[in-house]
Scaffold this motif. Structure first.
Motif, PDB file in Angstrom:
ATOM      1  N   THR A 107       0.695  -1.101   0.221  1.00  0.00           N
ATOM      2  CA  THR A 107      -0.042  -0.005   0.052  1.00  0.00           C
ATOM      3  C   THR A 107       0.861   1.129  -0.063  1.00  0.00           C
ATOM      4  OG1 THR A 107      -1.716  -1.187   1.086  1.00  0.00           O
ATOM      5  CG2 THR A 107      -1.770   1.327   1.481  1.00  0.00           C
ATOM      6  N   VAL A 108       0.641   2.050  -1.071  1.00  0.00           N
ATOM      7  CA  VAL A 108       1.692   3.187  -1.098  1.00  0.00           C
ATOM      8  C   VAL A 108       0.688   4.599  -1.031  1.00  0.00           C
ATOM      9  CG1 VAL A 108       3.441   2.044  -2.385  1.00  0.00           C
ATOM     10  CG2 VAL A 108       1.479   2.935  -3.744  1.00  0.00           C
ATOM     11  N   THR A 109       1.451   5.606  -0.636  1.00  0.00           N
ATOM     12  CA  THR A 109       0.708   6.942  -0.679  1.00  0.00           C
ATOM     13  C   THR A 109       1.208   7.868  -1.671  1.00  0.00           C
ATOM     14  OG1 THR A 109       0.590   6.667   1.826  1.00  0.00           O
ATOM     15  CG2 THR A 109       0.053   8.845   0.764  1.00  0.00           C
ATOM     16  N   PHE A 110       0.044   8.516  -2.230  1.00  0.00           N
ATOM     17  CA  PHE A 110       0.263   9.394  -3.244  1.00  0.00           C
ATOM     18  C   PHE A 110       1.398  10.607  -2.705  1.00  0.00           C
ATOM     19  CE2 PHE A 110      -0.538  13.255  -6.023  1.00  0.00           C
ATOM     20  CZ  PHE A 110      -0.494  12.668  -7.165  1.00  0.00           C
ATOM     21  N   ASP A 111       2.262  10.765  -3.638  1.00  0.00           N
ATOM     22  CA  ASP A 111       3.140  11.890  -3.349  1.00  0.00           C
ATOM     23  C   ASP A 111       4.202  12.049  -2.206  1.00  0.00           C
ATOM     24  OD1 ASP A 111       3.931  14.241  -4.721  1.00  0.00           O
ATOM     25  OD2 ASP A 111       2.622  15.445  -3.641  1.00  0.00           O
ATOM     26  N   ALA A 112       4.296  10.388  -1.840  1.00  0.00           N
ATOM     27  CA  ALA A 112       5.219  10.123  -0.771  1.00  0.00           C
ATOM     28  C   ALA A 112       6.094   9.130  -1.053  1.00  0.00           C
ATOM     29  CB  ALA A 112       4.277   9.613   0.328  1.00  0.00           C
ATOM     30  N   ALA A 113       7.355   8.891  -0.533  1.00  0.00           N
ATOM     31  CA  ALA A 113       8.084   7.865  -0.791  1.00  0.00           C
ATOM     32  C   ALA A 113       7.634   6.487  -0.750  1.00  0.00           C
ATOM     33  CB  ALA A 113       9.550   8.148   0.002  1.00  0.00           C
ATOM     34  N   ILE A 114       7.864   5.772  -1.666  1.00  0.00           N
ATOM     35  CA  ILE A 114       7.498   4.466  -1.503  1.00  0.00           C
ATOM     36  C   ILE A 114       7.801   3.697  -0.259  1.00  0.00           C
ATOM     37  CG2 ILE A 114       7.305   2.118  -2.560  1.00  0.00           C
ATOM     38  CD1 ILE A 114       7.324   3.432  -5.439  1.00  0.00           C
ATOM     39  N   GLY A 115       8.901   3.709  -0.082  1.00  0.00           N
ATOM     40  CA  GLY A 115       9.136   3.078   1.321  1.00  0.00           C
ATOM     41  C   GLY A 115      10.283   1.719   0.959  1.00  0.00           C
ATOM     42  N   THR A 116      10.288   0.993   1.861  1.00  0.00           N
ATOM     43  CA  THR A 116      11.067  -0.251   1.679  1.00  0.00           C
ATOM     44  C   THR A 116      10.420  -1.233   0.705  1.00  0.00           C
ATOM     45  OG1 THR A 116      11.973  -0.241   3.757  1.00  0.00           O
ATOM     46  CG2 THR A 116      11.925  -2.310   2.689  1.00  0.00           C
ATOM     47  N   LEU A 117      11.180  -1.797  -0.091  1.00  0.00           N
ATOM     48  CA  LEU A 117      10.671  -2.860  -1.198  1.00  0.00           C
ATOM     49  C   LEU A 117      11.250  -4.168  -0.961  1.00  0.00           C
ATOM     50  CD1 LEU A 117      11.084  -0.601  -4.379  1.00  0.00           C
ATOM     51  CD2 LEU A 117       8.593  -1.676  -3.663  1.00  0.00           C
ATOM     52  N   PRO A 118      10.417  -5.339  -1.001  1.00  0.00           N
ATOM     53  CA  PRO A 118      10.951  -6.606  -0.576  1.00  0.00           C
ATOM     54  C   PRO A 118      12.037  -6.992  -1.809  1.00  0.00           C
ATOM     55  CG  PRO A 118       8.937  -6.911  -1.433  1.00  0.00           C
ATOM     56  CD  PRO A 118       8.984  -5.210  -1.353  1.00  0.00           C
ATOM     57  N   VAL A 119      13.093  -7.792  -1.350  1.00  0.00           N
ATOM     58  CA  VAL A 119      13.893  -8.271  -2.397  1.00  0.00           C
ATOM     59  C   VAL A 119      13.301  -9.939  -2.869  1.00  0.00           C
ATOM     60  CG1 VAL A 119      16.418  -9.094  -2.830  1.00  0.00           C
ATOM     61  CG2 VAL A 119      15.674  -7.165  -1.365  1.00  0.00           C
ATOM     62  N   PRO A 120      13.401  -9.921  -4.176  1.00  0.00           N
ATOM     63  CA  PRO A 120      12.550 -11.194  -4.516  1.00  0.00           C
ATOM     64  C   PRO A 120      13.774 -12.402  -4.804  1.00  0.00           C
ATOM     65  CG  PRO A 120      12.908  -9.694  -6.497  1.00  0.00           C
ATOM     66  CD  PRO A 120      13.292  -8.871  -5.395  1.00  0.00           C
ATOM     67  N   GLN A 121      13.317 -13.362  -4.903  1.00  0.00           N
ATOM     68  CA  GLN A 121      14.403 -14.451  -5.135  1.00  0.00           C
ATOM     69  C   GLN A 121      13.886 -15.239  -6.399  1.00  0.00           C
ATOM     70  OE1 GLN A 121      16.601 -14.716  -3.006  1.00  0.00           O
ATOM     71  NE2 GLN A 121      15.980 -13.065  -1.888  1.00  0.00           N
ATOM     72  N   ARG A 122      15.167 -15.708  -6.998  1.00  0.00           N
ATOM     73  CA  ARG A 122      14.898 -16.532  -8.404  1.00  0.00           C
ATOM     74  C   ARG A 122      16.314 -17.358  -8.488  1.00  0.00           C
ATOM     75  NH1 ARG A 122      14.102 -14.534 -14.584  1.00  0.00           N
ATOM     76  NH2 ARG A 122      13.866 -16.448 -15.258  1.00  0.00           N
ATOM     77  N   GLU A 123      16.346 -18.680  -8.323  1.00  0.00           N
ATOM     78  CA  GLU A 123      17.388 -19.447  -8.622  1.00  0.00           C
ATOM     79  C   GLU A 123      18.073 -19.002  -9.968  1.00  0.00           C
ATOM     80  OE1 GLU A 123      18.784 -24.121  -8.427  1.00  0.00           O
ATOM     81  OE2 GLU A 123      16.433 -23.543  -8.472  1.00  0.00           O
ATOM     82  N   GLY A 124      19.540 -19.031  -9.772  1.00  0.00           N
ATOM     83  CA  GLY A 124      20.328 -18.809 -10.931  1.00  0.00           C
ATOM     84  C   GLY A 124      20.197 -17.355 -11.601  1.00  0.00           C
ATOM     85  N   TYR A 125      19.591 -16.617 -10.908  1.00  0.00           N
ATOM     86  CA  TYR A 125      19.565 -15.050 -11.436  1.00  0.00           C
ATOM     87  C   TYR A 125      19.840 -14.077 -10.318  1.00  0.00           C
ATOM     88  CZ  TYR A 125      17.241 -16.919 -15.564  1.00  0.00           C
ATOM     89  OH  TYR A 125      17.003 -17.478 -16.590  1.00  0.00           O
ATOM     90  N   THR A 126      20.160 -12.960 -10.735  1.00  0.00           N
ATOM     91  CA  THR A 126      20.798 -11.851  -9.687  1.00  0.00           C
ATOM     92  C   THR A 126      19.492 -10.791  -9.997  1.00  0.00           C
ATOM     93  OG1 THR A 126      22.978 -12.550  -9.711  1.00  0.00           O
ATOM     94  CG2 THR A 126      22.112 -10.031  -8.913  1.00  0.00           C
ATOM     95  N   PHE A 127      19.097 -10.347  -8.775  1.00  0.00           N
ATOM     96  CA  PHE A 127      17.849  -9.386  -8.918  1.00  0.00           C
ATOM     97  C   PHE A 127      18.642  -7.866  -9.053  1.00  0.00           C
ATOM     98  CE2 PHE A 127      15.307  -6.223  -6.376  1.00  0.00           C
ATOM     99  CZ  PHE A 127      14.262  -6.235  -7.112  1.00  0.00           C
ATOM    100  N   GLU A 128      18.171  -7.268 -10.277  1.00  0.00           N
ATOM    101  CA  GLU A 128      18.811  -6.095 -10.615  1.00  0.00           C
ATOM    102  C   GLU A 128      17.828  -4.863 -10.122  1.00  0.00           C
ATOM    103  OE1 GLU A 128      21.808  -5.613 -11.601  1.00  0.00           O
ATOM    104  OE2 GLU A 128      22.128  -7.772 -12.292  1.00  0.00           O
ATOM    105  N   GLY A 129      16.545  -5.114  -9.665  1.00  0.00           N
ATOM    106  CA  GLY A 129      15.923  -3.793  -9.105  1.00  0.00           C
ATOM    107  C   GLY A 129      14.405  -3.985  -9.967  1.00  0.00           C
ATOM    108  N   TRP A 130      13.610  -3.016  -9.231  1.00  0.00           N
ATOM    109  CA  TRP A 130      12.120  -2.939  -9.705  1.00  0.00           C
ATOM    110  C   TRP A 130      11.997  -1.869 -10.709  1.00  0.00           C
ATOM    111  CZ3 TRP A 130       9.330  -6.932  -8.211  1.00  0.00           C
ATOM    112  CH2 TRP A 130       9.454  -7.581  -6.980  1.00  0.00           C
ATOM    113  N   PHE A 131      11.315  -2.179 -11.704  1.00  0.00           N
ATOM    114  CA  PHE A 131      10.960  -1.060 -12.843  1.00  0.00           C
ATOM    115  C   PHE A 131       9.595  -0.938 -13.236  1.00  0.00           C
ATOM    116  CE2 PHE A 131      15.563  -2.271 -12.814  1.00  0.00           C
ATOM    117  CZ  PHE A 131      16.009  -1.172 -13.292  1.00  0.00           C
TER     118      PHE A 131
END
Length: 332
Positions: A107-131
């Motif tokens: 749940t995010v608030t308009f006009d405010a920083a999103i805040g902490t985002l979880p880090v996903p997991q995937r075997e054999g891959y490196t997470f590069e960020g949310w887009f």
């Protein structure tokens, strides 16, 4: 002109002053932008302002007191009211693709920083960020300015690993991708059957790499089969004996026929370089060869005796030849 015959009383008549109240929408819009109010009277209906991404809360004065239509105006002069806005909240969906993430929504608030985002997991891959949908990276510091629910997608980079071949060669491979061209090794006397992993599975250029780390491949070989052509010279093979013998590279030649030649002792089969080719010879020729019979003539004075021995030789096998020859020479 005073026309009353006696004392009298007069009364003051007052008219309440009117003032202008400016309506400050604080980033929003309001119509009208001002209202006229009367001192010591209810302010009356106030317009409803609009602002993207916000709910209208209340009107407040400069001291942050709530002002409504019923509020009595007691300021001797003009004044200003301000909107108290309540930011809207939205749902941000986290799409991890073929990975996993918890939680999957925020749940995010308009006009405010999103805040902490979880880090996903995937075997054999490196997470590069949310887009976001436009390819812009979204972080904890990103201010949410979308006036609706939205989705961000995880970006993944396949991990790189080293594929080691048992000949010492190394190949860089990417997880989840075809391995690509593999070298074809060569080995004298053998046919290459392919590359295989530790579990015995064949690995080809089209194999998708799913190992979570380095891997070693082993070449599988099958020994080539060749033929020895037997050339008895002036002698002859016995009826039913083959003139071609099938052999396997790196393995003993195996049983070989014993030819006959009247008046001669068979000394063995030899290649074109004069090297003995016997039953226990490990075949190391890279191709077929011709083996030639070698003969030793029996001297006339021992011929009868030797003929008797040669007949025994045919039955007993080549190892006796050396014994017979030695005995023959001793008799001579």
């Amino acid at each position: 002109v005073y026309t009353v015959a006696g004392n009298s009383t007069v009364t003051a008549q007052w008219t309440a002053n009117q003032s202008t109240v400016k309506l400050n929408a604080k980033g929003g819009k309001v119509t009208p932008a001002t209202i006229t109010v009367t001192y010591d009277a209810a302010i009356g209906k106030l317009p409803l302002p609009q602002r993207t991404g916000y709910y209208f809360g209340v009107w407040i004065d400069s001291d942050e007191n709530i002002v409504t239509a019923e509020t009595i105006y007691t300021i001797a002069g003009d004044s200003e009211l301000f909107v108290w806005w309540v930011p809207r909240t939205y749902t941000l969906t986290l799409d991890a693709g073929e990975g996993t993430v918890d939680p999957a929504t925020l749940t995010v608030t308009f006009d405010a920083a999103i805040g902490t985002l979880p880090v996903p997991q995937r075997e054999g891959y490196t997470f590069e960020g949310w887009f976001d949908a436009e390819g812009k990276e979204v972080t904890a510091e990103t201010v949410y300015t979308t006036t609706d629910n939205s989705t961000v997608t995880a970006k993944w980079t396949a991990n790189k690993y080293t594929l080691t071949l048992d000949n010492g060669e190394q190949i860089e491979v990417a997880y989840g991708q075809p391995i690509g061209t593999l070298p074809t090794p060569e080995r004298e006397g053998y046919t290459f059957e392919g590359w295989f992993d530790a579990n015995g599975n064949e690995v080809t250029a089209e194999t998708v790499y799913t190992g979570n780390g380095t891997m070693t491949l082993t070449a599988k070989w099958s020994a080539n089969g060749y033929a020895i052509k037997l050339e008895p010279g002036e002698g002859a093979l016995n009826e039913g004996d083959p003139d071609l013998i099938g052999v396997t590279y790196g393995a003993p030649v195996g049983e070989m026929p014993v030819p006959v030649y009247e008046g001669y002792i068979f000394m063995g089969w030899y290649d074109e370089d004069g090297v003995l080719v016997a039953e226990d010879t490990v075949y190391m020729y890279n191709g077929g060869i011709t083996a030639y019979a070698e003969w030793e003539q029996i001297p006339e004075e021992t011929k009868d005796y030797t003929i008797y021995i040669v007949i025994a030789l045919v039955v007993i096998a080549g190892a006796v030849v050396a014994v017979v020859v030695t005995k023959k020479r001793a008799v001579k």
